[in-house]
Motif scaffolding. Structure first.
Motif, PDB file in Angstrom:
ATOM      1  N   GLY A 100      36.508  31.905  52.376  1.00 46.81           N
ATOM      2  CA  GLY A 100      35.663  31.896  51.480  1.00 46.81           C
ATOM      3  C   GLY A 100      35.303  33.825  50.818  1.00 46.81           C
ATOM      4  N   SER A 101      34.625  34.493  51.438  1.00 48.65           N
ATOM      5  CA  SER A 101      33.853  35.698  51.104  1.00 48.65           C
ATOM      6  C   SER A 101      35.458  36.018  50.504  1.00 48.65           C
ATOM      7  N   MET A 102      36.649  36.042  50.796  1.00 43.59           N
ATOM      8  CA  MET A 102      38.512  37.140  50.286  1.00 43.59           C
ATOM      9  C   MET A 102      38.327  36.345  48.920  1.00 43.59           C
ATOM     10  N   ALA A 103      37.783  34.902  48.959  1.00 42.75           N
ATOM     11  CA  ALA A 103      38.653  33.622  47.597  1.00 42.75           C
ATOM     12  C   ALA A 103      37.263  34.261  46.783  1.00 42.75           C
ATOM     13  N   VAL A 104      35.895  34.568  47.162  1.00 39.57           N
ATOM     14  CA  VAL A 104      35.192  35.328  45.961  1.00 39.57           C
ATOM     15  C   VAL A 104      35.219  36.256  46.052  1.00 39.57           C
ATOM     16  N   THR A 105      35.922  37.316  46.867  1.00 40.37           N
ATOM     17  CA  THR A 105      35.463  38.655  46.466  1.00 40.37           C
ATOM     18  C   THR A 105      36.550  38.633  45.207  1.00 40.37           C
ATOM     19  N   ALA A 106      38.262  37.942  45.785  1.00 42.60           N
ATOM     20  CA  ALA A 106      39.385  37.992  44.633  1.00 42.60           C
ATOM     21  C   ALA A 106      38.765  37.668  43.365  1.00 42.60           C
ATOM     22  N   LEU A 153      46.672  41.443  39.808  1.00 47.31           N
ATOM     23  CA  LEU A 153      47.071  40.853  40.130  1.00 47.31           C
ATOM     24  C   LEU A 153      47.820  40.921  41.680  1.00 47.31           C
ATOM     25  N   LEU A 154      46.908  41.439  42.888  1.00 43.27           N
ATOM     26  CA  LEU A 154      46.636  41.680  44.095  1.00 43.27           C
ATOM     27  C   LEU A 154      45.805  40.013  43.994  1.00 43.27           C
ATOM     28  N   SER A 155      44.503  40.021  43.220  1.00 41.00           N
ATOM     29  CA  SER A 155      43.568  39.090  43.495  1.00 41.00           C
ATOM     30  C   SER A 155      44.458  37.803  43.687  1.00 41.00           C
ATOM     31  N   LEU A 156      45.389  37.622  42.361  1.00 41.35           N
ATOM     32  CA  LEU A 156      45.716  36.265  42.446  1.00 41.35           C
ATOM     33  C   LEU A 156      46.626  36.437  43.492  1.00 41.35           C
ATOM     34  N   LEU A 157      47.242  37.279  43.660  1.00 38.18           N
ATOM     35  CA  LEU A 157      48.299  36.734  45.367  1.00 38.18           C
ATOM     36  C   LEU A 157      47.475  37.141  46.203  1.00 38.18           C
ATOM     37  N   THR A 158      46.054  37.548  46.778  1.00 37.01           N
ATOM     38  CA  THR A 158      45.077  36.652  47.154  1.00 37.01           C
ATOM     39  C   THR A 158      44.393  35.886  47.577  1.00 37.01           C
ATOM     40  N   LEU A 159      44.471  34.785  46.787  1.00 32.76           N
ATOM     41  CA  LEU A 159      43.970  33.380  45.911  1.00 32.76           C
ATOM     42  C   LEU A 159      45.622  32.670  46.698  1.00 32.76           C
ATOM     43  N   LEU A 184      45.041  32.802  50.811  1.00 35.04           N
ATOM     44  CA  LEU A 184      44.288  32.248  51.267  1.00 35.04           C
ATOM     45  C   LEU A 184      44.752  31.182  50.841  1.00 35.04           C
ATOM     46  N   ILE A 185      44.856  29.473  50.239  1.00 35.24           N
ATOM     47  CA  ILE A 185      45.496  28.695  50.039  1.00 35.24           C
ATOM     48  C   ILE A 185      46.493  28.231  51.643  1.00 35.24           C
ATOM     49  N   ARG A 186      47.770  29.127  51.550  1.00 33.98           N
ATOM     50  CA  ARG A 186      48.434  29.312  52.809  1.00 33.98           C
ATOM     51  C   ARG A 186      47.850  29.141  53.901  1.00 33.98           C
ATOM     52  N   VAL A 187      47.347  30.525  54.038  1.00 36.71           N
ATOM     53  CA  VAL A 187      46.024  30.620  55.650  1.00 36.71           C
ATOM     54  C   VAL A 187      45.282  29.070  55.947  1.00 36.71           C
ATOM     55  N   VAL A 188      44.720  28.824  54.558  1.00 40.17           N
ATOM     56  CA  VAL A 188      43.707  27.378  55.508  1.00 40.17           C
ATOM     57  C   VAL A 188      45.037  25.792  55.393  1.00 40.17           C
ATOM     58  N   LEU A 189      45.900  25.785  54.702  1.00 42.73           N
ATOM     59  CA  LEU A 189      46.863  24.571  55.048  1.00 42.73           C
ATOM     60  C   LEU A 189      47.744  25.080  56.396  1.00 42.73           C
TER      61      LEU A 189
END
Length: 168
Positions: free
Chosen positions: A87-93, A112-118, A121-126
């Motif tokens: 959640g923190s990484m998502a809000v940061t991005a 672009l890094l922010s988009l890639l991060t988002l 993060l979906i992959r991390v959770v899935l």
């Protein structure tokens, strides 16, 4: 905390060398951010709320990185801290899309890094929810290295705000 009964005991082992290095890198970067913030006190009133939000959430992620990587996996504590980290990484991005001082109001390559991060993060959770331990571990490590440590390092050179505060 008791481990989840469905997770094999070997997964609950402690960190390896790479986990220790990533956690240590996060602590070094956190110390640099804290030092820069302390040295830049005089400029604080001029800093937009988006930048404060971005800094606050990245400090949370940096603080949690060693706590997550250096503990046993598969515990309720690991999952809880992991969700807070994501959640923190998502809000940061997400907040970074509203920070556009580098290109005079336009998006810059860092977005672009922010988009890639988002997406990552979906992959991390899935992968965690699917109990794909190898994919989850790989995704977390890539994010910690790329989106936290490497991107964090580049907030200090090139006369950017934190770099200016830290080195002036």
């Amino acid at each position: 905390m008791k481990p989840s009964p469905s997770i094999p005991r070997r997964i609950l082992a402690g960190p390896d060398l790479f986990d220790r290095l990533l956690g240590g890198g996060a602590l070094v970067l956190l110390a640099a951010v804290a030092t820069a913030l302390a040295r830049g006190r005089a400029d604080w009133p001029a800093i937009p709320w988006q930048v404060w939000g971005h800094l606050s959430t990245i400090v949370i992620a940096l603080s949690l990185t060693p706590a997550i990587l250096w503990q046993r996996r598969g515990t309720a504590r690991h999952r809880l801290l992991g969700y807070v980290w994501v959640g923190s990484m998502a809000v940061t991005a997400a907040l970074s899309f509203d920070i556009r001082q580098i290109n005079q109001g336009e998006f810059s390559p860092i977005h672009l890094l922010s988009l890639l991060t988002l997406v990552a993060l979906i992959r991390v959770v899935l992968t965690a929810r699917a109990r794909n331990r190898q994919g989850h571990r790989q995704s977390v490590r890539q994010l910690a290295l790329g989106a936290l440590l490497i991107a964090g390092f580049f907030t200090f050179p090139f006369n950017r705000m934190l770099g200016h505060w830290l080195f002036s």
